[in-house]
Each structure stands twice: as C-alpha cells, then as structure tokens.
Design a protein around this motif. Structure first.
Motif, PDB file in Angstrom:
ATOM      1  N   MET A  71       0.826  -1.204   0.000  1.00  0.00           N
ATOM      2  CA  MET A  71       0.000   0.000   0.000  1.00  0.00           C
ATOM      3  C   MET A  71       0.861   1.254   0.000  1.00  0.00           C
ATOM      4  N   GLY A  72       2.029   1.160   0.612  1.00  0.00           N
ATOM      5  CA  GLY A  72       2.967   2.280   0.548  1.00  0.00           C
ATOM      6  C   GLY A  72       3.447   2.533  -0.870  1.00  0.00           C
ATOM      7  N   LEU A  73       3.647   1.455  -1.647  1.00  0.00           N
ATOM      8  CA  LEU A  73       4.045   1.598  -3.040  1.00  0.00           C
ATOM      9  C   LEU A  73       2.905   2.151  -3.893  1.00  0.00           C
ATOM     10  N   VAL A  74       1.677   1.736  -3.606  1.00  0.00           N
ATOM     11  CA  VAL A  74       0.525   2.297  -4.318  1.00  0.00           C
ATOM     12  C   VAL A  74       0.483   3.810  -4.110  1.00  0.00           C
ATOM     13  N   ARG A  75       0.686   4.229  -2.870  1.00  0.00           N
ATOM     14  CA  ARG A  75       0.671   5.669  -2.574  1.00  0.00           C
ATOM     15  C   ARG A  75       1.843   6.382  -3.250  1.00  0.00           C
ATOM     16  N   MET A  76       2.999   5.756  -3.255  1.00  0.00           N
ATOM     17  CA  MET A  76       4.170   6.392  -3.856  1.00  0.00           C
ATOM     18  C   MET A  76       3.992   6.562  -5.360  1.00  0.00           C
ATOM     19  N   TYR A  77       3.485   5.529  -6.031  1.00  0.00           N
ATOM     20  CA  TYR A  77       3.363   5.576  -7.484  1.00  0.00           C
ATOM     21  C   TYR A  77       2.116   6.311  -7.963  1.00  0.00           C
ATOM     22  N   PHE A  78       1.034   6.303  -7.160  1.00  0.00           N
ATOM     23  CA  PHE A  78      -0.245   6.800  -7.671  1.00  0.00           C
ATOM     24  C   PHE A  78      -0.824   7.981  -6.892  1.00  0.00           C
ATOM     25  N   GLY A  79      -0.174   8.415  -5.842  1.00  0.00           N
ATOM     26  CA  GLY A  79      -0.590   9.654  -5.207  1.00  0.00           C
ATOM     27  C   GLY A  79      -1.556   9.476  -4.049  1.00  0.00           C
ATOM     28  N   ILE A  80      -2.222  10.555  -3.702  1.00  0.00           N
ATOM     29  CA  ILE A  80      -2.967  10.595  -2.440  1.00  0.00           C
ATOM     30  C   ILE A  80      -4.450  10.283  -2.579  1.00  0.00           C
ATOM     31  N   GLU A  81      -4.961  10.153  -3.813  1.00  0.00           N
ATOM     32  CA  GLU A  81      -6.373   9.822  -3.996  1.00  0.00           C
ATOM     33  C   GLU A  81      -6.531   8.641  -4.936  1.00  0.00           C
ATOM     34  N   VAL A  82      -6.979   7.526  -4.357  1.00  0.00           N
ATOM     35  CA  VAL A  82      -7.214   6.301  -5.128  1.00  0.00           C
ATOM     36  C   VAL A  82      -8.535   5.706  -4.660  1.00  0.00           C
ATOM     37  N   PHE A  83      -9.445   5.524  -5.598  1.00  0.00           N
ATOM     38  CA  PHE A  83     -10.753   4.958  -5.266  1.00  0.00           C
ATOM     39  C   PHE A  83     -10.983   3.654  -6.014  1.00  0.00           C
ATOM     40  N   ASP A  84     -11.451   2.662  -5.279  1.00  0.00           N
ATOM     41  CA  ASP A  84     -11.875   1.391  -5.865  1.00  0.00           C
ATOM     42  C   ASP A  84     -13.396   1.354  -5.791  1.00  0.00           C
ATOM     43  N   MET A  85     -14.058   1.491  -6.937  1.00  0.00           N
ATOM     44  CA  MET A  85     -15.519   1.569  -6.949  1.00  0.00           C
ATOM     45  C   MET A  85     -16.192   0.319  -6.399  1.00  0.00           C
ATOM     46  N   LYS A  86     -15.537  -0.830  -6.497  1.00  0.00           N
ATOM     47  CA  LYS A  86     -16.120  -2.057  -5.960  1.00  0.00           C
ATOM     48  C   LYS A  86     -16.365  -1.922  -4.462  1.00  0.00           C
TER      49      LYS A  86
END
Length: 240
Positions: free
Chosen positions: A154-169
């Motif tokens: 999850m730290g890598l998700v934040r590093m690569y994709f920033g501070i706003e990530v939404f999973d509609m599911k």
C-alpha cells in the motif's frame, strides 16, 4: 484505469476470497501476480466533470496498451480467462508481434507525469476491483516482485499513484449496488460508449463514466458518508 491479465491460478485451498483477511488476500494476489504477466492496460484521462481530451480534434481519446511479454502458448494462465479474452477479440499473436514491452511502457509511464504524483493534489485514480490491477502495475513499474507485506504494498501504491485512489467495488458494495462493472453501470443508467467488455481501454472509459454518475447520485451534497471515506480502500485489501 483497468488491466487485463491471465486470470487467477492460485487460490486459497479451502476458503473463498471474501472470507479471507486483507493480508491473506494480498498474499494470494502476490503469488499470482509474481508468477504471471500483464496482457493489457487501459487508461481514461478526464477532468472532474468527465470531459475527455480531444487535442483540438473532433474525436475524444482513450488509451489501450497491449503488451508483448505474455506468450499464450507458454506462460502461466487460467484457461477460462484466456478463452474469455479470445472471445472478446484480444489477439494474443498480434500482441506478441507488435505489442509494447512492459519495461518500455514502465519507462514511458514514469516519464509521463502520471506516476510519482504525491505532490499533485488534484489527481485522482479511479478503479474497479483493482487489487490485481495495482499489483501488476507496481510489478512492472518497480521491475521486481511485489513486497511480502500488505502495508509495504500500500505504501508503493501511494508512492506511485498519489494521495487519492478509489476502488468503486468497495464503494458500490457499501451502497448495496452489487455485481461487476457492467452490472453496476447498467444500474446507474450508464452506457458503454465504445469498445467491448474485457478490453482495458473500453472498461476504463466505462469506469470513469460510472464513477462520475456515482458521485452525482450518492455524494452530491451533504451525506452521512463522504467519498473520501473510501480513499485507499481497495476491495479485498481494506482493513475496515
């Protein structure tokens, strides 16, 4: 964004994924992603109102990248998933011949300004049931297998994709709107504008349009639950 990949090969020997803890789900996803290769990546860019780029032309643009890494004759795969992709028109032979390598894609993606965006507070990533999508992307962007620990991932998700990530599911489950992307879109009266299902470009476009409609219907004005409550809650990996 959306991806297509060779399906799921490794599962828990006894339990359905919905009964597993986030850490268990992560380890199963990691085992699959580490062992397999991405097939396709779809990307829709839009402003907050859903307007697509037209570059001064009469057309709007959505991106779909076919990778040449995956060899349908040799590489690990779920045969049912591959059969479905073939029925939907994905040409594995053509991908192998003229597709882009994941290494070259990762280099271009990192240079595009779309990644490592933790300083850009106005960029949001929208996904649907995206555990594997982020898994494959982080694998190719980092050029290595996924970390052993969910919190590191999850730290890598934040590093690569920033501070706003939404999973509609995760959001639609809370709203008791059940089913896959196609079913959720239909329930919100959102029609697929171009392409077919299980093509990452077309699915990413439908995803964006569905998200805009979801916000308009359920998060427009005072609500008991804020959309931000679902930030970084990836379906199957969310801890609350």
């Amino acid at each position: 964004m959306d991806t297509e990949f060779p399906g799921v090969v490794f599962n828990h020997p006894e339990l359905h994924y919905s009964s597993l803890s986030p850490s268990q789900n992560y380890l199963i996803m990691k085992k699959n992603v580490d062992a397999m290769k991405i097939i396709q990546f779809g990307l829709t860019l839009a402003d907050a109102h859903g307007n697509l780029p037209d570059f001064g032309t009469q057309y709007c643009y959505v991106w779909e990248f076919n990778f040449n890494d995956f060899d349908v004759d040799k590489d690990l795969q779920n045969s049912d998933s591959i059969a479905l992709l073939k029925r939907q028109g994905i040409d594995f032979s053509k991908n192998k011949q003229i597709g882009i390598s994941s290494y070259k894609f990762a280099t271009l993606f990192m240079a595009s300004g779309l990644s490592m965006v933790w300083l850009k507070k106005n960029q949001t990533w929208v996904t649907f049931h995206s555990t594997y999508d982020f898994g494959f992307l982080i694998k190719i962007l980092s050029h290595q297998n996924l970390p052993n620990d969910l919190s590191q991932f999850m730290g890598l998700v934040r590093m690569y994709f920033g501070i706003e990530v939404f999973d509609m599911k995760q959001i639609t489950g809370f709203l008791q709107i059940y089913g896959g992307l196609e079913r959720v879109a239909k329930s919100l009266n959102v029609k697929r504008m171009a392409g077919k299902s299980h093509h990452a470009g077309s699915d990413s476009l439908l995803m964006m349009q569905t998200f805009i409609e979801l916000k308009k219907i359920y998060f427009n004005g005072p609500t008991k639950v804020s959309l931000n409550d679902f930030n970084y809650m990836l379906h199957g990996l969310a801890t609350n």
